[in-house]
Design an enzyme around this catalytic site. Structure first.
Site, PDB file in Angstrom:
ATOM      1  N   GLY A 270      31.739  32.198  37.566  1.00 18.16           N
ATOM      2  CA  GLY A 270      30.886  31.317  38.369  1.00 18.16           C
ATOM      3  C   GLY A 270      31.559  30.799  39.630  1.00 18.16           C
ATOM      4  O   GLY A 270      31.405  29.627  39.972  1.00 18.16           O
TER       5      GLY A 270
ATOM      6  N   HIS B 111      27.289  29.838  36.798  1.00 17.75           N
ATOM      7  CA  HIS B 111      26.747  31.057  37.411  1.00 17.75           C
ATOM      8  C   HIS B 111      25.591  30.766  38.373  1.00 17.75           C
ATOM      9  O   HIS B 111      24.906  29.772  38.228  1.00 17.75           O
ATOM     10  CB  HIS B 111      26.269  32.017  36.314  1.00 17.75           C
ATOM     11  CG  HIS B 111      27.384  32.557  35.471  1.00 17.75           C
ATOM     12  ND1 HIS B 111      27.595  32.163  34.171  1.00 17.75           N
ATOM     13  CD2 HIS B 111      28.366  33.432  35.766  1.00 17.75           C
ATOM     14  CE1 HIS B 111      28.657  32.802  33.694  1.00 17.75           C
ATOM     15  NE2 HIS B 111      29.148  33.571  34.637  1.00 17.75           N
ATOM     16  N   GLY B 112      25.388  31.678  39.314  1.00 10.68           N
ATOM     17  CA  GLY B 112      24.220  31.600  40.187  1.00 10.68           C
ATOM     18  C   GLY B 112      24.489  30.868  41.501  1.00 10.68           C
ATOM     19  O   GLY B 112      25.629  30.505  41.806  1.00 10.68           O
TER      20      GLY B 112
ATOM     21  N   GLU C  69      36.484  33.954  25.936  1.00  9.55           N
ATOM     22  CA  GLU C  69      36.056  32.724  26.620  1.00  9.55           C
ATOM     23  C   GLU C  69      35.952  31.561  25.648  1.00  9.55           C
ATOM     24  O   GLU C  69      35.434  31.693  24.540  1.00  9.55           O
ATOM     25  CB  GLU C  69      34.714  32.927  27.336  1.00  9.55           C
ATOM     26  CG  GLU C  69      34.212  31.636  28.003  1.00  9.55           C
ATOM     27  CD  GLU C  69      33.167  31.829  29.093  1.00  9.55           C
ATOM     28  OE1 GLU C  69      32.942  32.972  29.523  1.00  9.55           O
ATOM     29  OE2 GLU C  69      32.594  30.812  29.521  1.00  9.55           O
TER      30      GLU C  69
ATOM     31  N   ASP D 276      31.586  42.801  31.989  1.00 13.00           N
ATOM     32  CA  ASP D 276      31.403  41.365  32.188  1.00 13.00           C
ATOM     33  C   ASP D 276      30.462  40.822  31.098  1.00 13.00           C
ATOM     34  O   ASP D 276      29.386  41.392  30.868  1.00 13.00           O
ATOM     35  CB  ASP D 276      30.766  41.173  33.582  1.00 13.00           C
ATOM     36  CG  ASP D 276      30.813  39.751  34.074  1.00 13.00           C
ATOM     37  OD1 ASP D 276      31.655  38.970  33.597  1.00 13.00           O
ATOM     38  OD2 ASP D 276      30.013  39.424  34.986  1.00 13.00           O
TER      39      ASP D 276
HETATM   40  P1  13P Z   1      28.741  33.713  40.438  1.00 16.10           P
HETATM   41  O1  13P Z   1      27.315  33.622  39.995  1.00 16.10           O
HETATM   42  O2  13P Z   1      29.254  32.356  40.854  1.00 16.10           O
HETATM   43  O3  13P Z   1      28.957  34.719  41.481  1.00 16.10           O
HETATM   44  O4  13P Z   1      29.610  34.126  39.152  1.00 16.10           O
HETATM   45  C1  13P Z   1      29.677  35.451  38.747  1.00 16.10           C
HETATM   46  C2  13P Z   1      30.317  35.615  37.407  1.00 16.10           C
HETATM   47  O5  13P Z   1      30.910  34.721  36.851  1.00 16.10           O
HETATM   48  C3  13P Z   1      30.211  36.936  36.782  1.00 16.10           C
HETATM   49  O6  13P Z   1      30.729  36.931  35.492  1.00 16.10           O
HETATM   50  O1  G3H Z   2      27.797  36.408  35.040  1.00 13.92           O
HETATM   51  C1  G3H Z   2      26.821  37.116  35.287  1.00 13.92           C
HETATM   52  C2  G3H Z   2      26.861  38.052  36.427  1.00 13.92           C
HETATM   53  O2  G3H Z   2      26.526  37.394  37.628  1.00 13.92           O
HETATM   54  C3  G3H Z   2      26.006  39.251  36.156  1.00 13.92           C
HETATM   55  O3  G3H Z   2      24.666  38.952  36.227  1.00 13.92           O
HETATM   56  O4  G3H Z   2      23.595  39.891  34.154  1.00 13.92           O
HETATM   57  O5  G3H Z   2      22.278  39.550  36.269  1.00 13.92           O
HETATM   58  O6  G3H Z   2      23.967  41.382  36.117  1.00 13.92           O
HETATM   59  P1  G3H Z   2      23.555  40.018  35.641  1.00 13.92           P
HETATM   60 ZN    ZN Z   3      30.431  35.152  34.390  1.00 11.33          ZN
END
Ligand code: 13P
Ligand code: G3H
Ligand code: ZN
Length: 331
Positions: free
Chosen positions: A234, A190-191, A146, A94
């Protein structure tokens, strides 16, 4: 020594995405970094007969250790069989940020990678993404690129003006990079705080209601790239029950708000064939752990709070597969 994902029993995303786009559902991409999360993901996906993408950020890979991860993924394939149903499992990087990281992941058994050049100028994004595609495809590993920047509450840039994916760029980007799927920005972030409170309306009982995702942009992109796999990052929904449980047992979140499930359901029926969920798992787990530790202060066996957290996670993932993404029964 390098290990191919095929030796681990994993698959890349090619066939999964083709089926998902055709079938009008999305494959879940659940982030994980520990044993209980992995157990919950596999249990839920076997029980609902869903394919799954085990998603690992570079931070998670450092946390868990690359060697352990490789063996956990191999174990996940065998565990699914032991539970009685073999499901397709992808191990996906990711938000990869360099060719070096991608190479190291592919050598460590990853079957799919994301290279996130979305913050780079357009031509640099193409150059980096293309270099990753060349390397990954030589190993039969699929690549997610992306275009467009996801808004964040921390971003001062207002998404409406500058960060959504520009549909006029997508054909050129896909053609010149050779990516297998494309993550786009249509309003998710995200978040657990996906919008500023002032971007939302409030229900009578004080719950924040976010603005609708830009389905018009998604539709334009689909017209430009018919049948091409689209990815949504996200995409946690930030369920209010978990927020309330977290707060009841001493947690605190300022104005949490996620993407409503009905919008994700709508997206999953389109060319969106991968939906990323991390924050909801974090929330469910933490809310469950807080409950046990508050109600049973004498408890100090980690299994007594990680076990209930794992059960809650499994419930959450089963619900998503069945009611939101439509991936249940597709394995
Ligand atoms: P969330 O923070 O909405 O769960 O998104 C996770 C994500 O996009 C990981 O790449
Ligand atoms: O998109 C990000 C993911 O939620 C992963 O988050 O880098 O804190 O593991 P992290
Ligand atoms: Zn992401």
């Amino acid at each position: 020594m390098a290990t191919s994902y095929k030796e681990l029993g994993l698959v890349n995303t090619k066939e999964l995405f083709a089926k998902a786009v055709k079938g009008g559902y999305a494959i879940p991409a659940y982030n994980f970094n520990n044993l209980e999360q992995l157990q919950a993901i596999i249990q839920a996906c076997v029980e609902t007969k869903s394919p799954v993408i085990l998603q690992v950020s570079s931070g998670a890979r450092k946390y868990a250790n690359a060697t352990l991860l490789k063996n956990l993924a191999k174990g996940a394939v065998e565990y699914a069989k032991e539970l009685g149903y073999s499901i397709p499992i992808v191990l996906h990087l990711d938000h990869g940020d360099s060719l070096e990281l991608v190479k190291s992941c592919i050598e460590g058994g990853f079957s799919s990678v994301m290279i996130d050049g979305s913050h780079l100028p357009y031509e640099e994004n193409i150059k980096l993404t293309k270099s990753v595609v060349e390397y990954a495809h030589a190993h039969d590993v699929t690549v997610e690129g992306e275009l467009g920047v996801l808004a964040g509450i921390e971003d001062e840039v207002v998404a409406e003006h500058s960060s959504y994916t520009k549909p006029e760029e997508v054909i050129d980007f896909v053609k010149r990079t050779g990516v297998d799927s494309l993550a786009i920005s249509i309003g998710t972030s995200h978040g657990a705080v996906k919008f500023k409170a002032e971007q939302c309306t409030r229900s009578a009982d004080g719950i924040l209601i976010p603005p609708t995702l830009r389905f018009d942009i998604l539709e334009e992109i689909e017209k430009k790239l018919p049948g091409f796999p689209i990815v949504l990052h996200g995409s946690s929904s930030v369920p209010i029950e978990y927020v309330r449980q977290l707060e009841k047992f001493g947690g605190k979140l300022k104005d949490p708000v996620g993407i409503p499930e009905e919008q994700l359901r709508r997206a999953a029926k389109s060319a969106v064939c991968k939906i990323n969920i991390d924050s909801d798992g974090r929330l469910a787990m933490t809310a469950a752990i807080r409950k046990v530790l508050t109600e049973s202060p004498a408890e100090f066996d980690p299994r007594k709070y990680l076990g209930p957290a794992r059960d809650e996670l499994k419930k959450l993932y089963s619900h998503k597969n069945k009611e939101v993404l439509g991936s249940a029964g597709r394995a």
